[in-house]
Design a protein around this motif. Structure first.
Motif, PDB file in Angstrom:
ATOM      1  N   ILE A  72      96.990 -19.533  47.649  1.00 51.31           N
ATOM      2  CA  ILE A  72      95.869 -19.977  47.684  1.00 51.31           C
ATOM      3  C   ILE A  72      95.470 -19.127  49.004  1.00 51.31           C
ATOM      4  CG2 ILE A  72      94.069 -21.629  48.743  1.00 51.31           C
ATOM      5  CD1 ILE A  72      95.937 -23.823  47.491  1.00 51.31           C
ATOM      6  N   LYS A  73      96.242 -18.682  49.783  1.00 47.25           N
ATOM      7  CA  LYS A  73      95.993 -17.917  50.982  1.00 47.25           C
ATOM      8  C   LYS A  73      96.444 -16.448  50.722  1.00 47.25           C
ATOM      9  CE  LYS A  73      93.611 -20.482  52.592  1.00 47.25           C
ATOM     10  NZ  LYS A  73      92.156 -19.763  52.472  1.00 47.25           N
ATOM     11  N   ASP A  74      96.570 -15.875  49.537  1.00 44.67           N
ATOM     12  CA  ASP A  74      96.761 -14.453  49.425  1.00 44.67           C
ATOM     13  C   ASP A  74      98.199 -14.082  49.586  1.00 44.67           C
ATOM     14  OD1 ASP A  74      95.359 -13.129  47.862  1.00 44.67           O
ATOM     15  OD2 ASP A  74      94.373 -11.813  49.592  1.00 44.67           O
ATOM     16  N   SER A  75      99.322 -14.854  49.444  1.00 41.97           N
ATOM     17  CA  SER A  75     100.574 -14.231  49.851  1.00 41.97           C
ATOM     18  C   SER A  75     101.239 -14.209  48.286  1.00 41.97           C
ATOM     19  CB  SER A  75     101.203 -14.988  50.669  1.00 41.97           C
ATOM     20  OG  SER A  75     101.628 -16.282  50.357  1.00 41.97           O
ATOM     21  N   LYS A  76     102.379 -14.076  48.239  1.00 40.85           N
ATOM     22  CA  LYS A  76     103.063 -13.534  47.087  1.00 40.85           C
ATOM     23  C   LYS A  76     103.485 -15.013  46.221  1.00 40.85           C
ATOM     24  CE  LYS A  76     105.810  -9.323  46.920  1.00 40.85           C
ATOM     25  NZ  LYS A  76     107.113  -8.715  46.934  1.00 40.85           N
ATOM     26  N   GLY A  77     103.692 -14.671  44.912  1.00 43.66           N
ATOM     27  CA  GLY A  77     104.117 -15.780  44.220  1.00 43.66           C
ATOM     28  C   GLY A  77     104.662 -15.379  42.889  1.00 43.66           C
ATOM     29  N   LEU A  78     105.529 -16.187  42.305  1.00 47.23           N
ATOM     30  CA  LEU A  78     106.312 -15.877  41.108  1.00 47.23           C
ATOM     31  C   LEU A  78     106.272 -17.266  40.253  1.00 47.23           C
ATOM     32  CD1 LEU A  78     108.320 -13.761  39.438  1.00 47.23           C
ATOM     33  CD2 LEU A  78     109.987 -14.985  40.593  1.00 47.23           C
ATOM     34  N   ALA A  79     105.497 -16.992  38.999  1.00 43.29           N
ATOM     35  CA  ALA A  79     105.629 -18.071  38.029  1.00 43.29           C
ATOM     36  C   ALA A  79     106.431 -17.779  36.803  1.00 43.29           C
ATOM     37  CB  ALA A  79     104.008 -18.274  37.803  1.00 43.29           C
ATOM     38  N   ILE A  80     106.796 -18.700  36.284  1.00 42.51           N
ATOM     39  CA  ILE A  80     107.794 -18.293  34.959  1.00 42.51           C
ATOM     40  C   ILE A  80     107.382 -19.427  34.008  1.00 42.51           C
ATOM     41  CG2 ILE A  80     109.918 -17.203  36.238  1.00 42.51           C
ATOM     42  CD1 ILE A  80     111.393 -19.939  35.868  1.00 42.51           C
ATOM     43  N   PHE A 107      99.220 -23.899  62.113  1.00 43.32           N
ATOM     44  CA  PHE A 107      99.572 -24.306  60.902  1.00 43.32           C
ATOM     45  C   PHE A 107      99.406 -22.862  60.170  1.00 43.32           C
ATOM     46  CE2 PHE A 107      98.969 -25.368  56.368  1.00 43.32           C
ATOM     47  CZ  PHE A 107      99.833 -25.996  56.017  1.00 43.32           C
ATOM     48  N   ARG A 108      98.107 -22.325  60.476  1.00 47.32           N
ATOM     49  CA  ARG A 108      97.830 -20.946  59.860  1.00 47.32           C
ATOM     50  C   ARG A 108      98.747 -19.689  60.014  1.00 47.32           C
ATOM     51  NH1 ARG A 108      92.595 -22.174  61.610  1.00 47.32           N
ATOM     52  NH2 ARG A 108      92.491 -20.448  62.791  1.00 47.32           N
ATOM     53  N   LYS A 109      99.212 -19.727  61.400  1.00 51.12           N
ATOM     54  CA  LYS A 109     100.209 -18.935  61.992  1.00 51.12           C
ATOM     55  C   LYS A 109     101.634 -19.314  61.203  1.00 51.12           C
ATOM     56  CE  LYS A 109     101.915 -17.247  66.442  1.00 51.12           C
ATOM     57  NZ  LYS A 109     103.147 -17.172  66.435  1.00 51.12           N
ATOM     58  N   MET A 110     102.038 -20.385  61.283  1.00 50.17           N
ATOM     59  CA  MET A 110     103.175 -20.768  60.309  1.00 50.17           C
ATOM     60  C   MET A 110     102.986 -20.143  59.047  1.00 50.17           C
ATOM     61  SD  MET A 110     104.294 -22.839  57.701  1.00 50.17           S
ATOM     62  CE  MET A 110     102.962 -23.910  57.760  1.00 50.17           C
ATOM     63  N   LEU A 111     102.021 -20.585  58.370  1.00 54.64           N
ATOM     64  CA  LEU A 111     101.607 -19.979  56.903  1.00 54.64           C
ATOM     65  C   LEU A 111     101.954 -18.393  56.677  1.00 54.64           C
ATOM     66  CD1 LEU A 111     101.430 -21.769  54.433  1.00 54.64           C
ATOM     67  CD2 LEU A 111      98.980 -20.650  54.544  1.00 54.64           C
ATOM     68  N   ASN A 112     101.323 -17.805  57.721  1.00 53.62           N
ATOM     69  CA  ASN A 112     101.095 -16.319  57.547  1.00 53.62           C
ATOM     70  C   ASN A 112     102.462 -15.667  58.143  1.00 53.62           C
ATOM     71  OD1 ASN A 112      98.599 -16.227  56.692  1.00 53.62           O
ATOM     72  ND2 ASN A 112      97.673 -16.147  58.761  1.00 53.62           N
ATOM     73  N   ALA A 169     104.920 -25.047  29.319  1.00 51.45           N
ATOM     74  CA  ALA A 169     104.637 -25.427  30.741  1.00 51.45           C
ATOM     75  C   ALA A 169     105.064 -24.106  31.439  1.00 51.45           C
ATOM     76  CB  ALA A 169     105.770 -26.567  31.019  1.00 51.45           C
ATOM     77  N   LYS A 170     104.663 -24.285  32.818  1.00 57.89           N
ATOM     78  CA  LYS A 170     105.036 -23.116  33.681  1.00 57.89           C
ATOM     79  C   LYS A 170     105.808 -23.802  34.845  1.00 57.89           C
ATOM     80  CE  LYS A 170     102.759 -23.503  37.481  1.00 57.89           C
ATOM     81  NZ  LYS A 170     102.669 -25.023  37.625  1.00 57.89           N
ATOM     82  N   ILE A 171     106.592 -22.935  35.715  1.00 57.43           N
ATOM     83  CA  ILE A 171     107.004 -23.210  36.891  1.00 57.43           C
ATOM     84  C   ILE A 171     106.639 -22.204  37.768  1.00 57.43           C
ATOM     85  CG2 ILE A 171     109.023 -23.638  38.298  1.00 57.43           C
ATOM     86  CD1 ILE A 171     110.280 -25.245  35.782  1.00 57.43           C
ATOM     87  N   LEU A 172     105.997 -22.490  39.049  1.00 52.08           N
ATOM     88  CA  LEU A 172     105.837 -21.699  39.934  1.00 52.08           C
ATOM     89  C   LEU A 172     106.922 -21.674  40.859  1.00 52.08           C
ATOM     90  CD1 LEU A 172     103.878 -19.677  41.285  1.00 52.08           C
ATOM     91  CD2 LEU A 172     102.918 -21.717  42.462  1.00 52.08           C
ATOM     92  N   LEU A 173     107.904 -20.702  40.699  1.00 52.70           N
ATOM     93  CA  LEU A 173     109.247 -20.578  41.260  1.00 52.70           C
ATOM     94  C   LEU A 173     108.877 -20.675  42.842  1.00 52.70           C
ATOM     95  CD1 LEU A 173     111.859 -18.527  39.670  1.00 52.70           C
ATOM     96  CD2 LEU A 173     111.773 -21.006  39.750  1.00 52.70           C
ATOM     97  N   PHE A 174     107.994 -19.829  43.313  1.00 51.86           N
ATOM     98  CA  PHE A 174     107.765 -19.424  44.709  1.00 51.86           C
ATOM     99  C   PHE A 174     106.432 -19.158  44.918  1.00 51.86           C
ATOM    100  CE2 PHE A 174     112.310 -17.679  43.919  1.00 51.86           C
ATOM    101  CZ  PHE A 174     112.860 -18.640  44.788  1.00 51.86           C
ATOM    102  N   GLY A 175     105.989 -19.715  46.138  1.00 52.91           N
ATOM    103  CA  GLY A 175     104.224 -19.531  46.452  1.00 52.91           C
ATOM    104  C   GLY A 175     103.403 -20.544  46.452  1.00 52.91           C
ATOM    105  N   GLU A 176     103.979 -21.879  46.293  1.00 48.49           N
ATOM    106  CA  GLU A 176     102.891 -22.891  46.212  1.00 48.49           C
ATOM    107  C   GLU A 176     102.039 -22.754  47.382  1.00 48.49           C
ATOM    108  OE1 GLU A 176     106.438 -23.990  48.103  1.00 48.49           O
ATOM    109  OE2 GLU A 176     106.195 -23.182  46.022  1.00 48.49           O
ATOM    110  N   TYR A 201     109.575 -15.890  54.122  1.00 49.42           N
ATOM    111  CA  TYR A 201     110.682 -16.612  53.453  1.00 49.42           C
ATOM    112  C   TYR A 201     110.338 -16.531  51.817  1.00 49.42           C
ATOM    113  CZ  TYR A 201     112.645 -17.570  57.898  1.00 49.42           C
ATOM    114  OH  TYR A 201     113.259 -17.411  59.148  1.00 49.42           O
ATOM    115  N   THR A 202     109.092 -16.810  51.755  1.00 51.03           N
ATOM    116  CA  THR A 202     108.566 -16.690  50.286  1.00 51.03           C
ATOM    117  C   THR A 202     108.771 -15.397  49.656  1.00 51.03           C
ATOM    118  OG1 THR A 202     107.338 -18.548  50.659  1.00 51.03           O
ATOM    119  CG2 THR A 202     106.625 -17.221  48.769  1.00 51.03           C
ATOM    120  N   ASP A 203     108.344 -14.448  50.353  1.00 54.08           N
ATOM    121  CA  ASP A 203     108.551 -12.985  49.903  1.00 54.08           C
ATOM    122  C   ASP A 203     109.851 -12.703  49.732  1.00 54.08           C
ATOM    123  OD1 ASP A 203     105.624 -13.093  49.953  1.00 54.08           O
ATOM    124  OD2 ASP A 203     105.662 -11.548  51.467  1.00 54.08           O
TER     125      ASP A 203
END
Length: 308
Positions: A19-27, A207-212, A8-15, A218-220
């Motif tokens: 999709i919108k091209d920011s950082k993520g970390l999966a373990i 919403f887009r502004k909040m995401l970007n 299995a995997k866990i996406l710790l950060f970045g869900e 905070y995700t990064d």
């Protein structure tokens, strides 16, 4: 016949952010795994899995073979002999059940497959991600390909952007009081409806502004802190991320957990975030005192993922 295990995997950060091209970390998450097997006796469970694989085979057989060359005749022959996917990975829980299945099919039936043993250049990782995105989209309608990639390589993966991935090392676990944990919502979540809600929200400029801005910031920061072992700073950033998610992703958080989520932020005892697309399944938690948090959340099922 018994194939190798895929975890299995866990996406710790970045869900959603990925999709919108920011950082993520999966373990990888080794508590759950799956493998291809053949059964002499076809139980109901085996029949169900075999049927699911037959449908997946139909999809692969009628799809464009340019991206990935699979030995489809061998796959069909094995399926006719009762092959199934024996998995302990809960479905609809955000920990990559279809990802492990896709990884196992690619591993067994791909011609010219890219293996973990070779030098994994960025090109090879992207090629794998592309292949897995195509294969897994059968299950989700739209897939980043990240779950199968994580399961197949069994390595932590840092997503810098859509076209920039790298295997990464994570700090080794300590025997401390802090932990990352899974909180079981005891509800099955479905990815596709959640992604649809997200895509509709993306039409809203606020919403887009909040995401970007807030979400990505905070995700990064969380990813940098986690990889750098800056635990104190990590908890400050996870708290901010938890707030942003509660304010902006309410439909993805089961109604019964809105208060539990807020309570963690108010008390600073723990912070919750989405694990995968949400809507049910697991919720990911971070705490500086796991024993205390276990006591506070004693009415819920918790699973330990990582210790600080």
């Amino acid at each position: 016949m018994k194939g190798p295990l895929f975890y299995a995997k866990i996406l710790l950060f970045g869900e959603y952010g990925i999709i919108k091209d920011s950082k993520g970390l999966a373990i990888p998450y080794n508590s759950y795994q799956g493998a291809l097997k053949k059964a002499a006796i076809l139980t109901e469970e085996v029949k169900k899995s075999n049927k699911k694989l037959q449908n997946f085979y139909e999809y692969l057989a009628t799809s464009n073979q340019e991206l990935v060359s699979l030995r489809l005749q061998d796959l069909k022959a094995d399926l006719d002999e009762g092959m199934y996917f024996d998995s302990s990975i809960p479905q609809g829980y955000g920990v990559g059940s279809s990802g492990a299945l896709v990884a196992s099919i690619y591993d067994k039936y791909a011609n010219d497959k890219i293996t973990v043993l070779e030098n994994l250049t960025r090109e090879k990782l992207l090629k794998l991600k592309q292949i897995f995105s195509f294969m897994e989209s059968y299950f989700h309608g739209k897939s980043s390909g990240l779950d199968p990639l994580n399961s197949y390589l069994s390595l932590p993966i840092l997503i810098n952007s859509k076209d920039n991935l790298e295997p990464t090392g994570i700090p080794s676990q300590k025997e401390g009081k802090g932990a990352v944990f899974l909180l079981d919502s005891e509800m099955v979540g479905e990815t596709e409806p959640m992604v649809t809600i997200f895509m509709n929200k993306m039409k809203n400029e606020g919403f887009r502004k909040m995401l970007n801005e807030d979400f990505a910031k905070y995700t990064d920061a969380c990813i940098d802190d986690f990889l750098g072992g800056n635990v104190k700073s990590l908890f400050g950033n996870v708290k901010q991320l938890s707030k942003v998610v509660l304010e902006n992703f309410k439909p993805m958080i089961p109604q019964t957990f809105h208060n539990v989520w807020q309570k963690g932020i108010d008390s600073n005892d723990y912070y919750l975030k989405l694990c995968g697309s949400g809507g049910g399944g697991y919720i990911l938690g971070f705490t500086e005192d796991y024993i205390k948090t276990k006591n506070i959340l004693k009415d819920y099922k918790l699973e330990l993922v990582y210790r600080f």
